[in-house]
Design an enzyme around this catalytic site. Structure first.
Site, PDB file in Angstrom:
ATOM      1  CG  ASP A  67     -21.836 -57.281 -26.522  1.00  0.00           C
ATOM      2  OD1 ASP A  67     -22.776 -58.023 -27.104  1.00  0.00           O
ATOM      3  OD2 ASP A  67     -21.330 -57.742 -25.444  1.00  0.00           O
ATOM      4  CG  ASP A 136     -13.130 -62.604 -18.966  1.00  0.00           C
ATOM      5  OD1 ASP A 136     -14.406 -62.498 -18.880  1.00  0.00           O
ATOM      6  OD2 ASP A 136     -12.540 -61.784 -19.585  1.00  0.00           O
ATOM      7  CG  HIS A 138     -16.782 -60.914 -20.548  1.00  0.00           C
ATOM      8  ND1 HIS A 138     -15.983 -61.530 -21.316  1.00  0.00           N
ATOM      9  CD2 HIS A 138     -17.858 -61.378 -21.127  1.00  0.00           C
ATOM     10  CE1 HIS A 138     -16.410 -62.367 -22.045  1.00  0.00           C
ATOM     11  NE2 HIS A 138     -17.594 -62.347 -22.154  1.00  0.00           N
ATOM     12  CD  GLU A 143     -12.812 -59.124 -21.921  1.00  0.00           C
ATOM     13  OE1 GLU A 143     -13.259 -59.752 -20.968  1.00  0.00           O
ATOM     14  OE2 GLU A 143     -12.852 -59.807 -23.009  1.00  0.00           O
TER      15      GLU A 143
HETATM   16  C1  F6R Z   1     -22.904 -61.315 -25.618  1.00  0.00           C
HETATM   17  C2  F6R Z   1     -22.331 -60.689 -24.215  1.00  0.00           C
HETATM   18  C3  F6R Z   1     -21.247 -61.760 -23.465  1.00  0.00           C
HETATM   19  C4  F6R Z   1     -21.836 -63.015 -23.218  1.00  0.00           C
HETATM   20  C5  F6R Z   1     -20.699 -63.895 -22.486  1.00  0.00           C
HETATM   21  C6  F6R Z   1     -21.080 -65.276 -22.288  1.00  0.00           C
HETATM   22  O1  F6R Z   1     -23.490 -60.159 -26.087  1.00  0.00           O
HETATM   23  O2  F6R Z   1     -22.573 -59.736 -23.879  1.00  0.00           O
HETATM   24  O3  F6R Z   1     -20.846 -61.000 -22.198  1.00  0.00           O
HETATM   25  O4  F6R Z   1     -22.967 -62.895 -22.473  1.00  0.00           O
HETATM   26  O5  F6R Z   1     -19.376 -63.942 -22.910  1.00  0.00           O
HETATM   27  O6  F6R Z   1     -21.163 -65.945 -23.656  1.00  0.00           O
HETATM   28  P1  F6R Z   1     -21.775 -67.277 -23.769  1.00  0.00           P
HETATM   29  O7  F6R Z   1     -23.476 -67.316 -23.359  1.00  0.00           O
HETATM   30  O8  F6R Z   1     -21.457 -67.758 -25.129  1.00  0.00           O
HETATM   31  O9  F6R Z   1     -21.062 -68.197 -22.500  1.00  0.00           O
END
Ligand code: F6R
Length: 236
Positions: A67, A136, A138, A143
Site C-alpha cells: 500500500d 481494527d 485491517h 479496512e
Molecule cells: C502497512 C500495512 C498495514 C500495517 C498495519 C500494522 O503496509 O499494510 O496493514 O501492517 O497497520 O501496522 P503496525 O505494524 O505499525 O502496527
C-alpha cells in the site's frame, strides 16, 4: 495455519526474517509481498544484517508492497516508498527497479490500481506475502467494510487507522485520509503468507481474526481460508 508464539519483538523479527530468507534461498527470484509499519522494522533489520554478511542474496528478488498513501511525494519521509527505501531497500542488494510500491500520486489512480494488479499477475503472483495487522483488523489498508474488496483500490482510511498512524506525523491532521491498497485477491493468491504481530494491544484483534467468524468487518479473518499461513505473535 501455523501459529508461533514467541517471547519478544526480537524473536518475532528473527523468526520472520528466517522464513523470508529461507524463501529467497530456495527461490532466488522470489516475488516478495512487503509491508510497512512498525512491526516489520526488526525483520528488515535482521535481513539487512544477513544480506550484508552474504548469507542472503536479494539480487534476483522482485518486491511488491501492499500500500501507499494517496498524495504523498515519494521523497516525503512518511511515504511508504520512502519507508521501504530507508528501512530496507537502500541497505540490501535488491535492484531498485525491481521494487514496486503503488504510486499514490498517479494522475489516474484507478488506472494505477488496475495496472498494479495486472503487473502482479504478469510476474506470476506473490511467492511470500508479509503482513502486519491493524488494531481494527485491517491488512494492507483493507479496512473493515461490508464486503471484501477484491482488487487494488483507493480506500478512505478509518478514523482509528488515521489516529494509530498519527504517531508518525507531526499532527493527526497531516495523516493522509486516503490510500491505495492491494486487494484480497493478490494477497490471498500469494503462495505463502507470513503474518507478524507484536504487543498486548494486538492480541484481541489477532484472536478475533484468526479464530473468530470470517467477516469483512475484520478483514484479516479472510486469512483463515489461506492454505499456507504462518502467524508469529509476540505479546511483549
Ligand atoms: C502497512 C500495512 C498495514 C500495517 C498495519 C500494522 O503496509 O499494510 O496493514 O501492517 O497497520 O501496522 P503496525 O505494524 O505499525 O502496527
Amino acid at each position: 495455519m501455523k501459529f508461533i508464539k514467541v517471547k519478544n519483538y526480537e524473536q518475532m523479527s528473527r523468526q520472520a526474517a528466517n522464513i523470508i530468507s529461507a524463501q529467497v534461498i530456495i527461490k532466488p527470484d522470489s516475488v516478495l509481498g512487503l509491508a510497512t509499519g512498525s512491526t516489520p522494522i526488526g525483520t528488515y533489520k535482521q535481513l539487512i544484517k544477513w544480506c550484508q554478511k552474504g548469507d542472503v542474496d536479494f539480487s534476483e528478488v522482485t518486491s511488491v508492497n501492499l500500500d501507499e498513501y494517496v498524495g504523498l511525494d515519494i521523497e516525503n519521509d512518511q511515504s511508504y516508498r520512502y519507508f521501504m527505501n530507508t528501512n530496507f531497500f537502500d541497505s540490501i542488494n535488491i535492484k531498485k527497479e525491481n521494487t514496486y510500491v503503488p504510486n499514490g500520486k498517479a494522475d489516474n489512480l484507478e488506472e494505477e490500481c488496475a495496472n498494479y494488479d495486472a503487473f502482479i499477475k504478469s510476474i506470476g503472483g506473490i511467492d511470500l506475502q508479509l503482513l502486519g495487522i491493524g488494531l481494527d483488523g485491517h491488512i494492507g489498508f483493507n479496512e473493515p467494510a461490508d464486503c471484501f474488496e477484491k482488487n487494488t483500490h483507493v480506500v478512505d482510511l478509518h478514523e482509528s487507522t488515521i489516529k494509530a498512524n498519527a504517531r508518525f506525523f507531526e499532527s493527526v491532521d497531516d495523516v493522509p485520509k486516503k490510500a491505495v491498497t492491494m486487494g484480497m485477491v493478490s494477497i490471498m493468491q500469494a503462495k505463502k503468507i507470513l503474518l507478524i504481530a507484536n504487543g498486548k494491544n494486538k492480541e484481541e484483534i489477532l484472536n478475533k481474526a484468526l479464530f473468530g467468524p470470517i467477516t469483512p468487518e475484520i478483514p484479516a479473518s479472510i486469512l483463515q481460508l489461506h492454505p499456507d499461513i504462518t502467524v508469529i505473535f509476540s505479546e511483549e
